[in-house]
Design an enzyme around this catalytic site. Structure first.
Site, PDB file in Angstrom:
ATOM      1  N   CYS A 175       0.864  -1.178   0.000  1.00  0.00           N
ATOM      2  CA  CYS A 175       0.000   0.000   0.000  1.00  0.00           C
ATOM      3  C   CYS A 175       0.905   1.233   0.000  1.00  0.00           C
ATOM      4  O   CYS A 175       2.122   1.113  -0.143  1.00  0.00           O
ATOM      5  CB  CYS A 175      -0.947  -0.002   1.197  1.00  0.00           C
ATOM      6  SG  CYS A 175      -0.112  -0.108   2.796  1.00  0.00           S
ATOM      7  N   THR A 176       0.343   2.406   0.166  1.00  0.00           N
ATOM      8  CA  THR A 176       1.117   3.640   0.001  1.00  0.00           C
ATOM      9  C   THR A 176       2.256   3.745   1.000  1.00  0.00           C
ATOM     10  O   THR A 176       3.413   3.939   0.628  1.00  0.00           O
ATOM     11  CB  THR A 176       0.198   4.864   0.129  1.00  0.00           C
ATOM     12  OG1 THR A 176      -0.893   4.740  -0.779  1.00  0.00           O
ATOM     13  CG2 THR A 176       0.969   6.144  -0.178  1.00  0.00           C
TER      14      THR A 176
END
Length: 299
Positions: A175-176
């Site tokens: 994810c980010t």
């Protein structure tokens, strides 16, 4: 030059509401702006400001109960990434809606950015992007599976419907910045998945540390501030934000049918009602007036 710090840390706060006033006061004192989310399970957010201000806020957070090991990712911007400072109390610092999920109990195996390419290139590994569909649309890793979720809370249902696809596979998730994977890997472990891995520090750390010529990342990474996207080396990307739907768009999209500044873009023009568009136009008009008054004041 503004220093940007993206951070999260899971820790048990007995009185998260008591943490809010000191954070607001400290950020105001040091001209730090952005958003911090505080919950009983920890803290999450992105802040920006002068170097000394970021250092002061980070030191304060690291002094909170259980936060001495806080890690954060830094980048820079030449214009202010945020307009104001918000410290919000939440039930979860990243909303999954699964009360039994506890990243403090157990998470997947962390994989350093330098080792990520080797892992996701293996035939026995399935790579899953845990971000929302609009984030995935502007960039992801080669071969990654897009669950096409509109919110993180949809991930458990997607997994339940698709889990048979991953029989006898190791699962690598990203994810980010890493926070969603703390919960999603704990969730999969609770579902009986034995081999679960996730990218340490998330996409941001990978883009910071892995040279572009060695990278398996394609496109840009959506970020939740005025930069909208970043690329390799965390350089600011080309994207803008449609203020009608909050999705990232490219400059050339502003010349396409359906684009109206502050109102709609080609992706959302048919998703909102005439009443919505009228409301967005009024909001845009007020923003334009406020900006003009600010420019007049500064002159």
């Amino acid at each position: 030059m503004y220093t940007i710090a993206a951070l999260y840390h899971f820790s048990r706060f007995d009185a998260p509401d008591a943490l809010r006033p000191p954070l607001i006061a400290l950020c105001a004192q040091h001209d730090v702006k952005g958003t911090l989310l505080v919950a009983a399970e920890g803290i999450n957010g992105t802040i920006a400001g002068p170097r000394t201000g970021i250092d002061a806020v980070i030191a304060h957070i690291r002094a909170l109960p259980g936060c001495a090991d806080l890690e954060w990712k830094e980048s820079t911007a030449t214009t202010p990434p945020f307009g104001k400072m918000k410290v919000r109390l939440k039930r979860e610092i990243v909303t999954m809606g699964q009360p039994d999920v506890d990243p403090l109990a157990k998470v997947g195996h962390y994989v350093d950015p330098a080792d990520w390419n080797d892992l996701i290139g293996r035939d026995d590994v399935a790579v899953i992007d845990t971000r929302n569909d609009y984030e995935v649309a502007i960039g992801t890793f080669d071969g990654a599976i897009d669950p096409e979720t509109q919110s993180f809370g949809e991930f458990p249902a997607w997994w339940e419907a698709n889990k048979d696809r991953f029989h006898n596979k190791k699962i690598a998730m990203f994810c980010t910045g890493g926070i969603r994977c703390e919960k999603s890997t704990n969730y999969l472990i609770g579902q009986g998945v034995e081999d679960v891995f996730h990218l340490k520090g998330g996409i941001l750390k990978y883009l910071e540390e892995v040279p572009e010529e060695q990278s398996s990342w394609k496109g840009d990474c959506f970020v939740f501030d005025n930069r909208v996207s970043v690329g390799h080396g965390l350089k600011e990307g080309p994207h803008m934000l449609c203020h009608g739907c909050r999705r990232p768009i490219l400059p050339e999209d502003t010349a396409k049918p359906g684009y109206e500044a502050g109102v709609s873009c080609p992706q959302c023009v048919n998703e909102t009602s005439d009443a919505d568009k009228a409301r967005f136009r009024e909001r845009q008009r007020q923003m334009t007036l406020a900006k003009a008054r600010g420019e007049t004041h500064r002159s």
